[in-house]
Motif scaffolding. Structure first.
Motif, PDB file in Angstrom:
ATOM      1  N   ALA A   1       3.103   9.576 -14.884  1.00  0.00           N
ATOM      2  CA  ALA A   1       2.197  10.636 -14.447  1.00  0.00           C
ATOM      3  C   ALA A   1       0.795  10.280 -14.866  1.00  0.00           C
ATOM      4  O   ALA A   1       0.101  11.193 -15.478  1.00  0.00           O
ATOM      5  CB  ALA A   1       2.806  11.992 -15.131  1.00  0.00           C
ATOM      6  N   GLY A   2       0.548   8.957 -14.681  1.00  0.00           N
ATOM      7  CA  GLY A   2      -0.752   8.540 -14.971  1.00  0.00           C
ATOM      8  C   GLY A   2      -1.059   8.290 -16.427  1.00  0.00           C
ATOM      9  O   GLY A   2      -2.366   7.744 -16.739  1.00  0.00           O
TER      10      GLY A   2
ATOM     11  N   GLY B   1      -7.869  -2.160  -5.207  1.00  0.00           N
ATOM     12  CA  GLY B   1      -7.212  -1.835  -4.104  1.00  0.00           C
ATOM     13  C   GLY B   1      -5.847  -0.957  -4.276  1.00  0.00           C
ATOM     14  O   GLY B   1      -5.255  -1.004  -5.305  1.00  0.00           O
ATOM     15  N   PRO B   2      -5.640   0.224  -3.531  1.00  0.00           N
ATOM     16  CA  PRO B   2      -4.774   0.959  -3.844  1.00  0.00           C
ATOM     17  C   PRO B   2      -3.364   0.478  -3.491  1.00  0.00           C
ATOM     18  O   PRO B   2      -3.112  -0.051  -2.280  1.00  0.00           O
ATOM     19  CB  PRO B   2      -4.895   2.207  -2.784  1.00  0.00           C
ATOM     20  CG  PRO B   2      -5.719   1.424  -1.710  1.00  0.00           C
ATOM     21  CD  PRO B   2      -6.516   0.347  -2.288  1.00  0.00           C
ATOM     22  N   LYS B   3      -2.444   0.283  -4.301  1.00  0.00           N
ATOM     23  CA  LYS B   3      -1.182  -0.392  -4.350  1.00  0.00           C
ATOM     24  C   LYS B   3      -0.049   0.242  -4.933  1.00  0.00           C
ATOM     25  O   LYS B   3      -0.481   0.955  -5.814  1.00  0.00           O
ATOM     26  CB  LYS B   3      -1.320  -1.879  -4.748  1.00  0.00           C
ATOM     27  CG  LYS B   3      -2.309  -2.843  -4.212  1.00  0.00           C
ATOM     28  CD  LYS B   3      -1.948  -3.397  -2.937  1.00  0.00           C
ATOM     29  CE  LYS B   3      -2.932  -4.469  -2.453  1.00  0.00           C
ATOM     30  NZ  LYS B   3      -4.067  -4.162  -2.362  1.00  0.00           N
ATOM     31  N   VAL B   4       0.942  -0.007  -4.614  1.00  0.00           N
ATOM     32  CA  VAL B   4       2.267   0.580  -5.226  1.00  0.00           C
ATOM     33  C   VAL B   4       3.167  -0.608  -5.524  1.00  0.00           C
ATOM     34  O   VAL B   4       3.154  -1.558  -4.598  1.00  0.00           O
ATOM     35  CB  VAL B   4       2.783   1.941  -4.514  1.00  0.00           C
ATOM     36  CG1 VAL B   4       4.182   2.179  -5.126  1.00  0.00           C
ATOM     37  CG2 VAL B   4       2.127   2.832  -4.206  1.00  0.00           C
ATOM     38  N   LEU B   5       3.783  -0.795  -6.640  1.00  0.00           N
ATOM     39  CA  LEU B   5       4.611  -1.670  -6.900  1.00  0.00           C
ATOM     40  C   LEU B   5       6.170  -1.356  -6.737  1.00  0.00           C
ATOM     41  O   LEU B   5       6.332  -0.482  -6.976  1.00  0.00           O
ATOM     42  CB  LEU B   5       4.789  -2.135  -8.563  1.00  0.00           C
ATOM     43  CG  LEU B   5       5.501  -3.370  -8.923  1.00  0.00           C
ATOM     44  CD1 LEU B   5       4.781  -4.465  -8.275  1.00  0.00           C
ATOM     45  CD2 LEU B   5       5.369  -3.531 -10.252  1.00  0.00           C
TER      46      LEU B   5
ATOM     47  N   ASP C   1       2.589   4.542 -10.330  1.00  0.00           N
ATOM     48  CA  ASP C   1       1.741   4.259 -11.490  1.00  0.00           C
ATOM     49  C   ASP C   1       1.483   2.921 -12.170  1.00  0.00           C
ATOM     50  O   ASP C   1       0.898   2.671 -13.115  1.00  0.00           O
ATOM     51  CB  ASP C   1       2.178   5.012 -12.721  1.00  0.00           C
ATOM     52  CG  ASP C   1       2.260   6.746 -12.339  1.00  0.00           C
ATOM     53  OD1 ASP C   1       1.690   6.967 -11.440  1.00  0.00           O
ATOM     54  OD2 ASP C   1       3.335   7.249 -12.759  1.00  0.00           O
ATOM     55  N   ALA C   2       2.085   1.945 -11.212  1.00  0.00           N
ATOM     56  CA  ALA C   2       1.896   0.324 -11.735  1.00  0.00           C
ATOM     57  C   ALA C   2       0.345  -0.032 -12.056  1.00  0.00           C
ATOM     58  O   ALA C   2       0.068  -0.669 -13.102  1.00  0.00           O
ATOM     59  CB  ALA C   2       2.627  -0.620 -10.935  1.00  0.00           C
TER      60      ALA C   2
ATOM     61  N   PRO D   1       0.822  -1.173  -0.041  1.00  0.00           N
ATOM     62  CA  PRO D   1       0.065   0.045   0.066  1.00  0.00           C
ATOM     63  C   PRO D   1       0.886   1.196   0.096  1.00  0.00           C
ATOM     64  O   PRO D   1       2.099   1.327   0.376  1.00  0.00           O
ATOM     65  CB  PRO D   1      -0.712  -0.259   1.141  1.00  0.00           C
ATOM     66  CG  PRO D   1      -0.102  -0.850   2.189  1.00  0.00           C
ATOM     67  CD  PRO D   1       0.826  -1.842   1.273  1.00  0.00           C
ATOM     68  N   GLY D   2       0.451   2.357  -0.305  1.00  0.00           N
ATOM     69  CA  GLY D   2       1.074   3.457  -0.644  1.00  0.00           C
ATOM     70  C   GLY D   2       1.706   3.973   0.907  1.00  0.00           C
ATOM     71  O   GLY D   2       2.722   4.566   0.835  1.00  0.00           O
TER      72      GLY D   2
END
Length: 123
Positions: free
Chosen positions: A34-35, A113-117, A87-88, A10-11
């Motif tokens: 950047a999205g 779900g909010p995640k970051v790779l 942005d994964a 998670p972030g």
């Protein structure tokens, strides 16, 4: 401890990873599109954020990107690096320029779900 491999976190977990990387002297890179979800945005992000050897030419193919990033990371002479990809999720769900990924399974980084790779590369 920072373990090698791809990690979906998670972030809110990123600050702890960055603190541990700093404590261990591990280089950290943030790869952001950047999205945007197209291949051009991904290649631009790679050029902007990661060490490359040899440099990437325009119209780069995936094998060249892999070779260049691998060479650039190797030149760091660091046993590990951390690459954070905030942005994964949007890129993982993109259609078009990217190769078709496998369907998401349990624990997949493409699951909701909010995640970051976070990629920790052991060299």
């Amino acid at each position: 401890m920072i373990n090698a491999g791809f990690h979906e976190v998670p972030g809110t977990g990123i600050p702890g990873i960055l603190d541990e990387a700093a404590r261990q002297g591990v280089p950290v890179f943030t790869l952001s599109t950047a999205g945007r979800t197209d291949q051009e945005a991904f290649v631009e992000a790679v050029r902007a954020a990661l060490p490359l050897d040899p440099p990437l030419a325009s119209g780069t193919v995936w094998d060249a990107i892999s070779d260049s990033v691998g060479g650039g990371l190797h030149e760091l002479k660091s046993p590990r690096v951390v690459i954070v990809c905030p942005d994964a999720r949007p890129v993982a769900g993109a259609e078009g320029d990217f190769p078709k990924p496998a369907p998401p399974g349990p624990g997949s980084w493409r699951a909701p779900g909010p995640k970051v790779l976070v990629k920790v590369q052991g060299l």
